[in-house]
Design a protein around this motif. Structure first.
Motif, PDB file in Angstrom:
ATOM      1  N   UNK A  79      -9.415 141.607  72.447  1.00  0.00           N
ATOM      2  CA  UNK A  79      -7.953 141.543  72.283  1.00  0.00           C
ATOM      3  C   UNK A  79      -7.440 140.129  72.021  1.00  0.00           C
ATOM      4  N   UNK A  80      -8.077 139.138  72.628  1.00  0.00           N
ATOM      5  CA  UNK A  80      -7.608 137.759  72.464  1.00  0.00           C
ATOM      6  C   UNK A  80      -7.817 137.291  71.027  1.00  0.00           C
ATOM      7  N   UNK A  81      -9.004 137.467  70.493  1.00  0.00           N
ATOM      8  CA  UNK A  81      -9.306 137.016  69.135  1.00  0.00           C
ATOM      9  C   UNK A  81      -8.522 137.841  68.113  1.00  0.00           C
ATOM     10  N   UNK A  82      -8.407 139.135  68.351  1.00  0.00           N
ATOM     11  CA  UNK A  82      -7.630 139.991  67.459  1.00  0.00           C
ATOM     12  C   UNK A  82      -6.177 139.533  67.387  1.00  0.00           C
ATOM     13  N   UNK A  83      -5.603 139.193  68.525  1.00  0.00           N
ATOM     14  CA  UNK A  83      -4.216 138.725  68.557  1.00  0.00           C
ATOM     15  C   UNK A  83      -4.064 137.400  67.816  1.00  0.00           C
ATOM     16  N   UNK A  84      -4.995 136.485  68.015  1.00  0.00           N
ATOM     17  CA  UNK A  84      -4.926 135.182  67.334  1.00  0.00           C
ATOM     18  C   UNK A  84      -4.959 135.377  65.821  1.00  0.00           C
ATOM     19  N   UNK A  85      -5.867 136.217  65.354  1.00  0.00           N
ATOM     20  CA  UNK A  85      -5.982 136.449  63.914  1.00  0.00           C
ATOM     21  C   UNK A  85      -4.728 137.146  63.390  1.00  0.00           C
ATOM     22  N   UNK A  86      -4.227 138.118  64.118  1.00  0.00           N
ATOM     23  CA  UNK A  86      -3.036 138.854  63.693  1.00  0.00           C
ATOM     24  C   UNK A  86      -1.798 137.972  63.640  1.00  0.00           C
ATOM     25  N   UNK A  87      -1.719 136.983  64.536  1.00  0.00           N
ATOM     26  CA  UNK A  87      -0.562 136.094  64.543  1.00  0.00           C
ATOM     27  C   UNK A  87      -0.512 135.236  63.286  1.00  0.00           C
ATOM     28  N   UNK A  88      -1.650 134.974  62.701  1.00  0.00           N
ATOM     29  CA  UNK A  88      -1.694 134.225  61.449  1.00  0.00           C
ATOM     30  C   UNK A  88      -1.653 135.253  60.327  1.00  0.00           C
ATOM     31  N   UNK A  89      -0.456 135.755  60.064  1.00  0.00           N
ATOM     32  CA  UNK A  89      -0.347 136.847  59.108  1.00  0.00           C
ATOM     33  C   UNK A  89      -0.608 136.362  57.683  1.00  0.00           C
ATOM     34  N   UNK A  90      -0.928 137.291  56.806  1.00  0.00           N
ATOM     35  CA  UNK A  90      -1.300 136.926  55.435  1.00  0.00           C
ATOM     36  C   UNK A  90      -0.210 136.139  54.691  1.00  0.00           C
ATOM     37  N   UNK A  91       1.049 136.462  54.959  1.00  0.00           N
ATOM     38  CA  UNK A  91       2.128 135.760  54.263  1.00  0.00           C
ATOM     39  C   UNK A  91       2.137 134.271  54.620  1.00  0.00           C
TER      40      UNK A  91
END
Length: 196
Positions: A79-91
């Motif tokens: 969950x931690x790594x997934x959240x970090x990656x998701x916070x850096x959205x593609x836009x």
């Protein structure tokens, strides 16, 4: 304790989490959903992200098992790594690349991105840069077409297309040929004259 850790359910909710879990499992040598903290940087970079050493240390502090220092359980890592990656959205990533691409080519040269990553801000080590470029470089042009790179970070190609460039090549090859150019009025008149 190991048996208890093995029993902790770790739900996989999307493609990103599946990719993270699969990368994690490569380093789970005991098969108990636990890895050594020294593998965290390799796993995160292996899925295409480029964190600095300081960011890796922040992740370790946040997810290291306090009862077993030096280890991390998948239930904390995922969950931690997934959240970090998701916070850096593609836009946001796309906007950052466009800022670096001042001439608007849609790509960065290998030399330009290497210079940026090793000399500006918090510099990457050569190993960190090599790991990033292995995923980011288009094998045909030897450039970083950043829209493809961002798509590769966000979506894992399936089947025989093991990278986003192979997928792009297939899609390009499957495109139908362009329609013929529209005829000019003079061509229609010539055709009509020939029929008479």
């Amino acid at each position: 304790m190991d048996d208890e850790e093995e029993e902790i359910p770790v739900p996989i909710n999307n493609d990103l989490e599946r990719r993270i879990a699969e990368a994690f499992e490569v380093f789970d040598h005991a098969g108990n959903k636990t890895i050594d903290v020294r593998e965290i940087a390799t796993i995160i970079r292996g899925i295409g992200c480029c964190p600095s050493e300081a960011e890796i240390q922040e992740i370790i502090v946040a997810i290291e098992n306090p009862e077993k220092p030096g280890s991390v359980h998948l239930s904390k890592f995922l969950p931690h790594v997934s959240q970090i990656i998701s916070e850096h959205n593609p836009e946001q990533l796309l906007e950052a690349f466009r800022t670096l691409d001042s001439e608007g080519h849609g790509y960065l040269t290998k030399e330009h991105i290497s210079t940026l990553m090793t000399q500006d801000g918090e510099p990457f080590t050569q190993d960190e840069l090599d790991e990033m470029l292995e995923i980011a470089i288009d094998p045909h042009t030897q450039t970083v077409p950043y829209e493809y790179y961002i798509n590769q970070l966000m979506h894992e190609p399936v089947g025989e297309e093991n990278n986003i460039y192979a997928l792009a090549d297939r899609i390009e090859a499957e495109k139908p040929p362009p329609p013929p150019p529209p005829k000019r009025m003079s061509e229609y008149l010539r055709e009509a004259e020939n029929l008479m």
